[in-house]
Structure formats: structure tokens, C-alpha cells
Design a protein around this motif. Structure first.
Motif, PDB file in Angstrom:
ATOM      1  N   THR A 182     -48.194   2.850  -7.575  1.00 42.65           N
ATOM      2  CA  THR A 182     -46.757   2.896  -7.307  1.00 42.65           C
ATOM      3  C   THR A 182     -46.316   4.333  -7.071  1.00 42.65           C
ATOM      4  O   THR A 182     -46.962   5.284  -7.502  1.00 42.65           O
ATOM      5  CB  THR A 182     -45.952   2.295  -8.470  1.00 42.65           C
ATOM      6  OG1 THR A 182     -46.192   3.063  -9.653  1.00 42.65           O
ATOM      7  CG2 THR A 182     -46.347   0.858  -8.722  1.00 42.65           C
ATOM      8  N   SER A 219     -40.324   4.105  -8.562  1.00 43.17           N
ATOM      9  CA  SER A 219     -40.527   2.660  -8.437  1.00 43.17           C
ATOM     10  C   SER A 219     -40.219   1.944  -9.745  1.00 43.17           C
ATOM     11  O   SER A 219     -40.468   2.462 -10.831  1.00 43.17           O
ATOM     12  CB  SER A 219     -41.975   2.355  -8.030  1.00 43.17           C
ATOM     13  OG  SER A 219     -42.288   2.895  -6.774  1.00 43.17           O
ATOM     14  N   TYR A 239     -43.194  -5.065  -9.362  1.00 41.37           N
ATOM     15  CA  TYR A 239     -43.664  -4.349  -8.166  1.00 41.37           C
ATOM     16  C   TYR A 239     -44.469  -5.271  -7.256  1.00 41.37           C
ATOM     17  O   TYR A 239     -45.231  -6.119  -7.727  1.00 41.37           O
ATOM     18  CB  TYR A 239     -44.523  -3.161  -8.587  1.00 41.37           C
ATOM     19  CG  TYR A 239     -44.956  -2.300  -7.427  1.00 41.37           C
ATOM     20  CD1 TYR A 239     -44.064  -1.455  -6.792  1.00 41.37           C
ATOM     21  CD2 TYR A 239     -46.271  -2.342  -6.961  1.00 41.37           C
ATOM     22  CE1 TYR A 239     -44.456  -0.666  -5.720  1.00 41.37           C
ATOM     23  CE2 TYR A 239     -46.685  -1.548  -5.901  1.00 41.37           C
ATOM     24  CZ  TYR A 239     -45.762  -0.720  -5.285  1.00 41.37           C
ATOM     25  OH  TYR A 239     -46.160   0.060  -4.224  1.00 41.37           O
TER      26      TYR A 239
END
Length: 307
Positions: A61, A65, A70
Motif C-alpha cells: 500500500t 492508504s 484495501y
């Protein structure tokens, strides 16, 4: 440590130079570094401090983030290609990561919360499950660093001494930076040492700093900042005479600001927990994340207690 394909590509890249050819030999290739892939930026920075120049560390990531939900991209798979070791948090944090790891193939992975006694989520849909944000605690951070150093030494024994020395120096650096801030919080009236946040992501820090905890929602999910959640925290702030409320940087801060307005208490600012910033931001490293978050809490509680 890499695949045969990677070794062939490296050999091609290091083709004999004209000078070397004239001298009848090829230059010795540079030593190949272990490639480590982590699930998010906080773990990547911790791993880089332990690795020094002996290993390459990549985060799946990116800075800023939100890691709970995710969604990996094709570029993430490319960035992770050729990994020798995967570092993950565990405690059900990276649910998305199971399929990602399966697609990468048979790679060794290490769970960095191994050996840490989890704090259970106290309410909501996740009640009883381990709170996965163990890296935010000062004491539990030491376990992460030990686990990283052990994993590196096992997978790259030639550099084991360097990894262990880097880890010990890094742990002392964190203690030196955070302990004075913890002492400031300990000097506040015990009844008003409360950490009110949006997500209940700070349980380990609250325990280490002697803080009671109150939050809007236990884990980032679909329902965040509902009227019921806001009303519950407003009632808690009033009942416990709590001086300050905070929120974290990766979510909407409006509910926490509403609580501050309706109760007349101090809004202490944003806390960092899930992700580092980019190099020019306020928390480009894990040490910065711990320091800025701890300092924001101390300053916010001091301000709130002075009113």
C-alpha cells in the motif's frame, strides 16, 4: 534468493564492459540484497530501519492508504514480484491479503504480531476479536522490531548481526523519543486522562500511557459516525468530564468535531495510526507517527485540562 529468471536477468544487466573484456575478465557482481515486501507503509518503515542497507523493503500500500478494506491493483503485484520474504501484521487486519499472497505463489511470510497478547475489541460487530493496531503501542512496538530482526536473521543469516544491532538501536531511539511524552500525560489528573477518538485504534497506546479509552466505532467499516455512535460518545464525554476529543487522519473528522462543539470540549486534532505520509508530510516515518500522535494527545489533553 531470487528466481532463476531473476538471476539470468541480473547476469545480462551486468554484461562485461569493454574495459573488462580487454583485461580478459568480468567485474564481480554486486551482492544481491534480500527483497522484503510488507502489507503497509508502517511495517515497511520499521523493516527499513532494521534492514539498513542489507535488504530492500517494499510496501504494497502507498502513503495515506486506508488499509482495512484495501483493494490491490495490478501494479501492486508487479511491485511484489521477486520477493524473498513477506511481512504482515496479522490479527485479521489484512483480510484482503490472503488472496494477494496466494496469487504471489509459495513465498515465506512472517506475522509480526506473533507473541503479542492482543487487546480484544470491546464493542460492536467486532467485539471479542483482537484489536489489530498493536504497532501503535510503545511496548508492543518493541515486539514488532524483535520479530522483524529475527525474521531477517533467519532468511539472511549473513547479515544477522547487522539486523540485530540495527533493531536494538532503533528500539532505544523510539524509547528516547516517546518516554518523555508519556511522562507528560502521566502528570495530568488521573480522572481526566481519557483518549477519545473516532476509530478504536489506539487501545495499545492507551494502555501504555495509562489512558481510559472512548471511541465512535471500533474498526473502520461501513457504518462510521452514525447518530447513535455520536450520541453515545457525547454522553460519555459529559458523564466522565472528558476534556478533549481527537480523530485519526484517514477518516472523516466531522463526527469528532461535532462532539467537541456539542459538549464544549477541546478538539485536539488528528492522530496518525494506519499509514505514513509521503516524504514531505507530517509523519514520513514510523517514529514520526508515534511521536506526532503521542505529542498531539499530550498537547490536546494539556490544553483541555487548562480550560
Amino acid at each position: 534468493m531470487r528466481s532463476l529468471t531473476g538471476s539470468i536477468a541480473l547476469a545480462a544487466a551486468l554484461s562485461v564492459s569493454p574495459v573488462a573484456a580487454q583485461q580478459g575478465g568480468a567485474p564481480d557482481p554486486a551482492p544481491q540484497r534480500m527483497k522484503v515486501v510488507t502489507t503497509f507503509t508502517v511495517l515497511a518503515d520499521m523493516a527499513r530501519q532494521v534492514a539498513g542497507d542489507a535488504a530492500e523493503v517494499v510496501s504494497i500500500t502507498k502513503p495515506g492508504s486506508e488499509i482495512h478494506g484495501y483493494q490491490p491493483t495490478p501494479r501492486d503485484f508487479v511491485r511484489a514480484e521477486g520477493a524473498d520474504l513477506i511481512l504482515r501484521n496479522g490479527m485479521n487486519l489484512e483480510i484482503w491479503f490472503e488472496q494477494f499472497l496466494a496469487n504471489l505463489g509459495d513465498l515465506p511470510s512472517v506475522t509480526l504480531t506473533e507473541g503479542i497478547t492482543p487487546i480484544a475489541v470491546a464493542q460492536g460487530a467486532y467485539e471479542g476479536n483482537p484489536n489489530p493496531h498493536a504497532w501503535i503501542g510503545l511496548d508492543t512496538a518493541m515486539a514488532y522490531i524483535d520479530n522483524i530482526a529475527t525474521a531477517f536473521a533467519e532468511h539472511d543469516p549473513a547479515n544477522a548481526a547487522q539486523y540485530r544491532a540495527n533493531a536494538a538501536a532503533y528500539q532505544q531511539q523510539i524509547r528516547d523519543a516517546i518516554s518523555p511524552i508519556r511522562d507528560r500525560i502521566a502528570a495530568l489528573p488521573e480522572s481526566r486522562r481519557w483518549l477519545v477518538s473516532c476509530e478504536g485504534a489506539f487501545s495499545y497506546l492507551a494502555r501504555d500511557f495509562g489512558l481510559e479509552e472512548l471511541y465512535l466505532w471500533p474498526m473502520n467499516a461501513d457504518r462510521m459516525g452514525t447518530p447513535q455512535q455520536i450520541r453515545g460518545v457525547i454522553d460519555g464525554v459529559r458523564q466522565n468530564d472528558i476534556p478533549t476529543v481527537f480523530c485519526e487522519s484517514t477518516v472523516n473528522t466531522a463526527p469528532a468535531r461535532q462532539i467537541a462543539r456539542e459538549t464544549g470540549v477541546h478538539y485536539g486534532g488528528e492522530l496518525y495510526v494506519d499509514s505514513l505520509s509521503d516524504a514531505g508530510g507530517p509523519v514520513p516515518s514510523y517514529l514520526d507517527l508515534l511521536r506526532v500522535t503521542a505529542e498531539t494527545i499530550a498537547a490536546g489533553l494539556e490544553e483541555g485540562n487548562s480550560r
